[in-house]
Design a protein around this motif. Sequence first.
Motif, short mmCIF file in Angstrom:
data_model
loop_
_atom_site.label_atom_id
_atom_site.label_comp_id
_atom_site.label_asym_id
_atom_site.label_seq_id
_atom_site.Cartn_x
_atom_site.Cartn_y
_atom_site.Cartn_z
N ASN B 18 0.83 -1.20 0.00
CA ASN B 18 0.00 0.00 0.00
C ASN B 18 0.87 1.25 0.00
OD1 ASN B 18 -2.18 -1.72 0.21
ND2 ASN B 18 -2.45 -1.40 2.41
N ALA B 19 0.39 2.28 -0.68
CA ALA B 19 1.12 3.56 -0.73
C ALA B 19 0.27 4.64 -0.09
CB ALA B 19 1.43 3.93 -2.17
N THR B 20 0.87 5.39 0.81
CA THR B 20 0.15 6.48 1.47
C THR B 20 0.87 7.80 1.23
OG1 THR B 20 -0.67 5.02 3.21
CG2 THR B 20 -0.73 7.38 3.65
N MET B 21 0.10 8.78 0.79
CA MET B 21 0.64 10.12 0.57
C MET B 21 -0.20 11.12 1.36
SD MET B 21 1.11 9.66 -3.49
CE MET B 21 0.08 8.21 -3.51
N ASN B 22 0.46 12.14 1.88
CA ASN B 22 -0.22 13.12 2.71
C ASN B 22 -0.15 14.50 2.08
OD1 ASN B 22 -0.64 11.28 5.03
ND2 ASN B 22 1.59 11.28 5.02
N CYS B 23 -1.13 15.32 2.46
CA CYS B 23 -1.22 16.67 1.92
C CYS B 23 -1.66 17.60 3.04
CB CYS B 23 -2.24 16.70 0.78
SG CYS B 23 -2.72 18.34 0.20
N SER B 24 -0.98 18.72 3.18
CA SER B 24 -1.42 19.74 4.14
C SER B 24 -1.72 21.03 3.40
CB SER B 24 -0.34 19.97 5.21
OG SER B 24 0.86 20.41 4.60
N TYR B 25 -2.65 21.80 3.91
CA TYR B 25 -3.04 23.05 3.26
C TYR B 25 -3.25 24.12 4.30
CZ TYR B 25 -7.75 21.40 4.47
OH TYR B 25 -8.85 20.95 5.13
N LYS B 26 -3.49 25.36 3.85
CA LYS B 26 -3.44 26.48 4.79
C LYS B 26 -4.77 27.20 5.00
CE LYS B 26 1.37 27.32 3.54
NZ LYS B 26 2.31 28.22 2.84
N THR B 27 -5.59 27.28 3.95
CA THR B 27 -6.79 28.10 4.08
C THR B 27 -8.03 27.22 4.16
OG1 THR B 27 -7.26 28.28 1.72
CG2 THR B 27 -5.68 29.85 2.64
N SER B 28 -9.18 27.85 4.34
CA SER B 28 -10.44 27.09 4.27
C SER B 28 -10.65 26.63 2.82
CB SER B 28 -11.60 27.97 4.73
OG SER B 28 -11.70 29.11 3.89
N ILE B 29 -11.39 25.55 2.67
CA ILE B 29 -11.57 24.98 1.34
C ILE B 29 -13.03 24.59 1.10
CG2 ILE B 29 -9.21 24.08 1.19
CD1 ILE B 29 -10.37 21.29 1.90
N ASN B 30 -13.41 24.55 -0.18
CA ASN B 30 -14.68 23.95 -0.58
C ASN B 30 -14.52 22.44 -0.72
OD1 ASN B 30 -16.24 26.35 -0.81
ND2 ASN B 30 -15.32 26.74 -2.81
N ASN B 31 -13.41 22.06 -1.34
CA ASN B 31 -13.12 20.64 -1.49
C ASN B 31 -11.63 20.45 -1.73
OD1 ASN B 31 -12.49 20.55 -4.48
ND2 ASN B 31 -14.60 21.31 -4.60
N LEU B 32 -11.20 19.20 -1.66
CA LEU B 32 -9.82 18.85 -1.92
C LEU B 32 -9.82 17.73 -2.95
CD1 LEU B 32 -6.88 18.60 0.52
CD2 LEU B 32 -7.34 16.66 -0.99
N GLN B 33 -8.91 17.81 -3.89
CA GLN B 33 -8.89 16.83 -4.96
C GLN B 33 -7.49 16.23 -5.09
OE1 GLN B 33 -10.61 18.57 -8.58
NE2 GLN B 33 -11.67 20.10 -7.33
N TRP B 34 -7.45 15.01 -5.59
CA TRP B 34 -6.18 14.36 -5.90
C TRP B 34 -6.12 14.11 -7.40
CZ3 TRP B 34 -2.06 13.44 -2.71
CH2 TRP B 34 -2.27 13.63 -1.33
N TYR B 35 -4.92 14.36 -7.95
CA TYR B 35 -4.67 14.17 -9.37
C TYR B 35 -3.43 13.30 -9.54
CZ TYR B 35 -7.97 17.90 -10.52
OH TYR B 35 -9.11 18.65 -10.66
N ARG B 36 -3.38 12.67 -10.69
CA ARG B 36 -2.24 11.83 -11.05
C ARG B 36 -1.66 12.37 -12.35
NH1 ARG B 36 -1.84 5.59 -12.00
NH2 ARG B 36 -0.64 5.59 -13.93
N GLN B 37 -0.32 12.31 -12.45
CA GLN B 37 0.35 12.74 -13.66
C GLN B 37 1.39 11.72 -14.06
OE1 GLN B 37 2.91 16.25 -13.47
NE2 GLN B 37 2.28 16.87 -15.53
N ASN B 38 1.21 11.13 -15.22
CA ASN B 38 2.25 10.28 -15.78
C ASN B 38 3.31 11.18 -16.42
OD1 ASN B 38 -0.26 8.46 -15.68
ND2 ASN B 38 1.41 7.05 -16.07
N SER B 39 4.51 10.67 -16.50
CA SER B 39 5.66 11.47 -16.90
C SER B 39 5.40 12.24 -18.19
CB SER B 39 6.87 10.54 -17.08
OG SER B 39 8.00 11.29 -17.47
N GLY B 40 5.56 13.58 -18.11
CA GLY B 40 5.46 14.41 -19.29
C GLY B 40 4.06 14.60 -19.84
N ARG B 41 3.05 14.22 -19.08
CA ARG B 41 1.67 14.33 -19.56
C ARG B 41 0.88 15.30 -18.71
NH1 ARG B 41 1.71 11.83 -24.38
NH2 ARG B 41 -0.55 11.69 -24.24
N GLY B 42 -0.40 15.49 -19.09
CA GLY B 42 -1.30 16.31 -18.29
C GLY B 42 -1.76 15.57 -17.05
#
Lengths: 114, 117
Positions: B18-42
């Motif tokens: 299993n792989a676990t990644m963490n994210c911290s942020y600073k301001t209030s939010i409407n939502n949080l999203q996760w994205y993936r990027q393969n090398s050199g792509r969008g």
Amino acid sequence: DVKVTQSSRYLVKRTGEKVFLECVQDMDHENMFWYRQDPGLGLRLIYFSYDVKMKEKGDIPEGYSVSREKKERFSLILESASTNQTSMYLCASSPHNKGNTEAFFGQGTRLTVV
Amino acid sequence: SQQGEEDPQALSIQEGENATMNCSYKTSINNLQWYRQNSGRGLVHLILIRSNEREKHSGRLRVTLDTSKKSSSLLITASRAADTASYFCATDAPFGVRGGGADGLTFGKGTHLIIQP
């Protein structure tokens, strides 16, 4: 299949040239964005548009301008390209819906300024 | 300004783990999203969690959100070699919160995940 299309995958331009990066989306989205991505810096927002002819500055607008004459097209303009603008440029669009603002990205344009 | 900060910057694990990644942020939010990027792509959208949600699942992905700590985690279970990519969290703040009058997602610097076969 929804799509955001950037006009070029790779681009090489000379210092001082005026450069146009084009982005077209076919999803009738209101919002369109231009980001640049650099190693160690992640994605940084250059400009944003939430409607035709509307534009807002992002975090790093200096040296750039944008044009949104039609809803589906958002252009990024480098008025006088410089070597520090060598980067990967990513265009994205999203619907104007605060409940679901998933962004759809183009494939990216890798710009080299020599 | 960078809103989201992913941790770790790079992660290498064996296939099946299993792989676990963490994210911290600073301001209030409407939502949080996760994205993936393969090398050199969008970037490709993976999952969105709203500010009033605490956990969300999608296939082998599990996302948690703790608004009191301004943090989120992405868990990929039973990893595969094809999961090798960079993963970014992005926050969608209320209009004007991120400053400069601009809206739009604010991305972190990403976690580069390598799955060893």
